[in-house]
Design an enzyme around this catalytic site. Structure first.
Site, PDB file in Angstrom:
ATOM      1  N   TYR A  59       0.823  -1.202   0.057  1.00  0.00           N
ATOM      2  CA  TYR A  59      -0.077  -0.126  -0.149  1.00  0.00           C
ATOM      3  C   TYR A  59       0.975   1.253  -0.159  1.00  0.00           C
ATOM      4  CZ  TYR A  59      -3.566  -3.553   1.364  1.00  0.00           C
ATOM      5  OH  TYR A  59      -4.478  -4.306   1.529  1.00  0.00           O
ATOM      6  N   HIS A 145       0.072 -12.065   1.363  1.00  0.00           N
ATOM      7  CA  HIS A 145      -0.694 -11.338   0.646  1.00  0.00           C
ATOM      8  C   HIS A 145      -0.843 -11.709  -0.737  1.00  0.00           C
ATOM      9  CE1 HIS A 145      -1.299  -6.746  -0.240  1.00  0.00           C
ATOM     10  NE2 HIS A 145      -2.262  -7.151  -0.430  1.00  0.00           N
TER      11      HIS A 145
END
Length: 332
Positions: A59, A145
């Site tokens: 992110y 992830h």
């Protein structure tokens, strides 16, 4: 569940409220915000009794972790749950400030590149780097992830490494975060994960997780954090917008029409589409919290208010009767 109530999150002793904060947006997802705006959004979440915050190196190439870390230093560390993710190492580059990471969805300088690594060494390096960016000495929860193409590597490398860290007390819980439910169900069945994050597959428009992940989670005492409950935006407004996105792409007309029919029923009973979208996921016994992103104080407060007024039972009944919601989907 009111804003101060807590439910177990995984088997590591963590407890979570109904509303979790997804920190991708404070990593400049889609468009940039300044440090002060990001800090204000995080402060608003804390003031709203949000105590679980999810981030990732991906992110904003670490920006989300750094901004969240700044906020945590002003809070009681024992009250907050921080999760981050492994699987994408950040390696420095020599790109100029004008080279932006827009192709990956983040308006930040492309000063690092992401390198997929689900090995034991990759996990340890990733966690060490995240601790540095966060400015913390521990991380409560770690997800692998989006390992869609790396199932065997995760089973052989990442999950055993996380299990080792959990047994050493370095982390409290671990699991995986994905946009699909099938592989998450396989992890639940074939490993000792105790929390998973599911994005977009248990929503008003897609209840496919009822066929695999959610029953597996109940059987194995695994918590499911519901993310992406607005399906990238189509369910985020009271009235669906034909230009809205579904799963990161422009929503097809058929789904816009379906969302509009759902909105009509909500409106008829004095509810709103976003309100019903966030409360729906909490109706399942495996789901203790819904993770929502916000880039401003106003968005945080709007999101938090969606949990406050219970959805009338007639909404759920009419959605089922109209064929817009599976009859086997539990409701609040």
């Amino acid at each position: 569940m009111n804003r101060t109530e807590r439910s177990p999150l995984g088997r590591g002793g963590l407890a979570v409220g109904r509303h979790a904060f997804g920190a991708a947006v404070i990593g400049n997802l889609f468009r940039a915000i300044d440090d002060a705006t990001a800090a204000d959004a995080l402060d608003a979440a804390w003031q709203s009794d949000v105590r679980y915050f999810d981030t990732a190196p991906h992110y904003g190439l670490g920006l989300s972790e750094r901004r969240l870390g700044e906020a945590v230093r002003g809070w009681s560390r024992d009250e907050v749950i921080i999760s981050t993710k492994v699987g994408r190492l950040l390696q420095p580059t020599h790109n100029g400030a004008d080279d932006r990471d827009i192709d990956n969805g983040f308006d930040v300088p492309r000063d690092h590149v992401r390198v997929y690594d689900y090995s034991r060494d990759g996990v340890l390096r990733s966690i060490e780097a995240s601790l540095t960016r966060l400015g913390l000495d521990r991380i409560d929860l770690v997800y692998v992830h989006d390992p869609d193409d790396y199932y065997e590597s995760v089973l052989d490398g990442a999950l055993p490494a996380l299990d080792e860290l959990r047994s050493q007390g370095v982390i409290r819980s671990y699991g995986a975060g994905m946009n699909q439910s099938t592989m998450l169900a396989n992890f639940v069945i074939n490993s000792d994960v105790d929390v998973v994050m599911l994005a977009g597959r248990y929503t008003l428009l897609d209840q496919s997780a009822l066929d695999d992940l959610l029953p597996a989670a109940l059987a194995h005492n695994v918590s499911v954090v519901a993310a992406g409950v607005f399906n990238s935006g189509l369910l985020a407004r009271d009235r669906p917008d034909p230009t809205s996105h579904f799963d990161y792409a422009t929503a097809p007309d058929s789904l816009v029409a379906r969302a509009t029919r759902i909105a009509d029923i909500c409106e008829h009973h004095g509810a709103t589409l976003p309100q019903v979208a966030v409360q729906f996921a909490l109706g399942h016994a495996a789901v203790p919290t819904v993770c929502l992103g916000a880039r401003s104080r106003a968005q945080v407060e709007r999101n938090d208010a969606l949990f406050d007024t219970p959805v009338p039972a007639a909404v759920w009944a009419e959605l089922v009767e109209a064929g817009l919601l599976r009859a086997d989907a539990p409701t609040p």
